[in-house]
Design a protein around this motif. Structure first.
Motif, mmCIF file in Angstrom:
data_model
loop_
_atom_site.group_PDB
_atom_site.id
_atom_site.type_symbol
_atom_site.label_atom_id
_atom_site.label_comp_id
_atom_site.label_asym_id
_atom_site.label_seq_id
_atom_site.Cartn_x
_atom_site.Cartn_y
_atom_site.Cartn_z
ATOM 1 N N UNK A 1 -0.312 -47.638 74.610
ATOM 2 C CA UNK A 1 0.428 -46.738 75.477
ATOM 3 C C UNK A 1 0.794 -47.406 76.794
ATOM 4 N N UNK A 2 1.814 -46.843 77.448
ATOM 5 C CA UNK A 2 2.138 -47.248 78.808
ATOM 6 C C UNK A 2 1.129 -46.626 79.766
ATOM 7 N N UNK A 3 1.186 -47.041 81.018
ATOM 8 C CA UNK A 3 0.308 -46.450 82.043
ATOM 9 C C UNK A 3 0.553 -44.942 82.140
ATOM 10 N N UNK A 4 1.818 -44.542 82.147
ATOM 11 C CA UNK A 4 2.130 -43.121 82.253
ATOM 12 C C UNK A 4 1.557 -42.338 81.075
ATOM 13 N N UNK A 5 1.615 -42.925 79.883
ATOM 14 C CA UNK A 5 1.086 -42.244 78.696
ATOM 15 C C UNK A 5 -0.439 -42.155 78.742
ATOM 16 N N UNK A 6 -1.078 -43.217 79.219
ATOM 17 C CA UNK A 6 -2.539 -43.163 79.365
ATOM 18 C C UNK A 6 -2.941 -42.121 80.412
ATOM 19 N N UNK A 7 -2.171 -42.037 81.481
ATOM 20 C CA UNK A 7 -2.451 -41.034 82.509
ATOM 21 C C UNK A 7 -2.279 -39.622 81.937
ATOM 22 N N UNK A 8 -1.293 -39.465 81.049
ATOM 23 C CA UNK A 8 -1.059 -38.160 80.429
ATOM 24 C C UNK A 8 -2.250 -37.756 79.557
ATOM 25 N N UNK A 9 -2.758 -38.700 78.759
ATOM 26 C CA UNK A 9 -3.922 -38.414 77.915
ATOM 27 C C UNK A 9 -5.116 -38.016 78.779
ATOM 28 N N UNK A 10 -5.364 -38.795 79.833
ATOM 29 C CA UNK A 10 -6.518 -38.498 80.698
ATOM 30 C C UNK A 10 -6.332 -37.159 81.415
ATOM 31 N N UNK A 11 -5.096 -36.837 81.772
ATOM 32 C CA UNK A 11 -4.822 -35.567 82.454
ATOM 33 C C UNK A 11 -5.090 -34.378 81.540
ATOM 34 N N UNK A 12 -4.657 -34.481 80.283
ATOM 35 C CA UNK A 12 -4.861 -33.377 79.345
ATOM 36 C C UNK A 12 -6.334 -33.195 79.014
ATOM 37 N N UNK A 13 -7.056 -34.307 78.886
ATOM 38 C CA UNK A 13 -8.496 -34.208 78.623
ATOM 39 C C UNK A 13 -9.229 -33.623 79.827
ATOM 40 N N UNK A 14 -8.749 -33.950 81.029
ATOM 41 C CA UNK A 14 -9.360 -33.386 82.230
ATOM 42 C C UNK A 14 -9.137 -31.869 82.285
ATOM 43 N N UNK A 15 -7.931 -31.419 81.939
ATOM 44 C CA UNK A 15 -7.668 -29.980 81.915
ATOM 45 C C UNK A 15 -8.567 -29.281 80.903
ATOM 46 N N UNK A 16 -8.763 -29.917 79.748
ATOM 47 C CA UNK A 16 -9.644 -29.346 78.723
ATOM 48 C C UNK A 16 -11.074 -29.225 79.259
ATOM 49 N N UNK A 17 -11.522 -30.265 79.988
ATOM 50 C CA UNK A 17 -12.872 -30.245 80.560
ATOM 51 C C UNK A 17 -13.016 -29.131 81.591
ATOM 52 N N UNK A 18 -11.983 -28.936 82.429
ATOM 53 C CA UNK A 18 -12.028 -27.873 83.428
ATOM 54 C C UNK A 18 -12.058 -26.510 82.751
ATOM 55 N N UNK A 19 -11.232 -26.346 81.695
ATOM 56 C CA UNK A 19 -11.215 -25.083 80.949
ATOM 57 C C UNK A 19 -12.595 -24.784 80.356
ATOM 58 N N UNK A 20 -13.227 -25.800 79.790
ATOM 59 C CA UNK A 20 -14.571 -25.615 79.216
ATOM 60 C C UNK A 20 -15.577 -25.224 80.293
ATOM 61 N N UNK A 21 -15.479 -25.875 81.454
ATOM 62 C CA UNK A 21 -16.392 -25.551 82.551
ATOM 63 C C UNK A 21 -16.180 -24.125 83.044
#
Length: 382
Positions: free
Chosen positions: A138-158
């Motif tokens: 992936x590009x940097x932007x795509x890696x940032x997108x993956x990390x952003x979506x996983x972070x949102x999932x973590x916040x939702x779980x919390x």
């Protein structure tokens, strides 16, 4: 993860009672835009900080981490964010601290892995995840997108709301996670040890106001005088959320035990009164913990507060510390008390001119009670 799924997840986060502070370094930048672009963000986001440079992260952590992108650093960031959220949140609202540190694709080729660490901290749970991305996929932007979506999932779980499955990870990406659950006793132990700054028991039924009216004390026992004093102070303030406060850590005594704290908390539950357990016995530290609050004190405490004797005999040191309290927006409501055998009110005290507008008198005709908790314990043989 489709745009509609993301919006649904973020709406669920904003609809939850949780309030959050986020500390993000090295990635997940799109998560902030996703959180803030959906109406209701002010319900959730108290503060978001991006300590992107090494020096910024060192100052946030107050130490040089052994590794900037590591599980420990993400965990430390989440705990700091949790404590910050406690200070900024509406009294009684559940809070979550979020930490993220990443080493993603950059303009220069990386010798190591492309990876990131996520951590969320709530009152009862610490959750940590490590994700290693497939290098070169992936590009940097795509890696940032993956990390952003996983972070949102973590916040939702919390926040204990539904989160949709993440679809951006490939079969070659690797993730693992762990968590620790805390019960009330463990949380109080963490407070006594200084890991968390306070715990609030919101026993009052009304909707909390942002400003706190705080009556500190040992409350051993809680008595009618305390309740009456809080009632009068709340009436004088006109607005604010009444809270009693007990410091588990004392300046000149051993800290309270967990069982002692719980016994005292039980008194407030029976009385339907909110109580905060903190670990700060000094008022200048309480002012940092509860900025903008009105502290309710007796004239005996006010005498000590403006006496240079309690500041190593240094008048200027006393003035500097108390001006610091004033700058946090805190005020002191002073009730009359017996001082050295005589009943004193605020007007009898020698308050420096620079501090006079920080002190407000509670008239003796509105409140006067000469008996103390110590006298009650003696009379009842406690």
């Amino acid at each position: 993860m489709t745009e509609a799924c993301i919006r649904t997840a973020v709406e669920a986060i904003h609809s939850s009672p949780y309030q959050a502070v986020l500390y993000l370094a090295g990635g997940a930048s799109q998560a902030l835009g996703l959180l803030l672009s959906v109406p209701g963000a002010s319900n959730t986001v108290l503060e978001a900080v991006v300590p992107y440079s090494r020096m910024s992260l060192i100052q946030l952590l107050a130490k040089i981490p052994s590794q900037f992108c590591s599980q420990q650093t993400a965990q430390d960031m989440a705990l700091l964010a949790y404590n910050r959220a406690l200070k900024l949140s509406t009294p009684g609202s559940p809070v979550v601290g979020v930490g993220f540190t990443g080493s993603l694709a950059s303009s220069r080729p990386k010798h190591g892995e492309h990876r990131f660490y996520l951590s969320t901290r709530t009152a009862e749970r610490l959750w940590i995840s490590r994700v290693t991305l497939t290098k070169g996929l992936r590009t940097r932007e795509e890696e940032d997108k993956v990390s952003s979506h996983l972070l949102l999932k973590a916040i939702a779980n919390a926040c204990k709301v539904p989160s949709n499955a993440i679809s951006e990870m490939s079969e070659l990406d690797v993730s693992d996670e762990c968590e620790k659950q805390f019960n009330e006793d463990q949380e109080l132990e963490q407070l006594i040890n200084g890991q968390i700054c306070f715990k609030i028991y919101p026993f009052r039924s009304e909707i909390p106001a942002e400003r706190k009216i705080i009556l500190p004390g040992s409350f051993n026992p809680l008595h009618d005088g305390h309740l009456k004093l809080m009632e009068v102070a709340t009436r004088i303030c006109g607005d604010g959320y009444p809270c009693f406060e007990i410091s588990a850590v004392n300046a000149d005594k051993p800290p309270l035990s967990v069982s002692q704290i719980k016994d005292r908390v039980n008194q407030f539950e029976k009385a339907g009164q909110t109580v905060i357990i903190s670990n700060q016995p000094y008022f200048y530290k309480k002012a940092e913990l509860f900025p903008g609050s009105a502290f309710v004190i007796g004239a005996d405490t006010a005498v000590r507060l403006v006496n240079p004797k309690y500041y190593d005999g240094d008048y200027n040191k006393m003035l500097k510390i108390l001006i610091g309290c004033k700058e946090t927006g805190c005020t002191f409501l002073v009730a009359g008390r017996n001082v050295d055998g005589a009943f004193k009110v605020l007007e009898d005290l020698d308050v420096p001119e620079e501090l006079k507008d920080m002190f407000i008198s509670i008239p003796a005709e509105q409140f006067r009670m000469d008996i103390s908790s110590t006298e009650i314990r003696k009379r009842s043989g406690m």
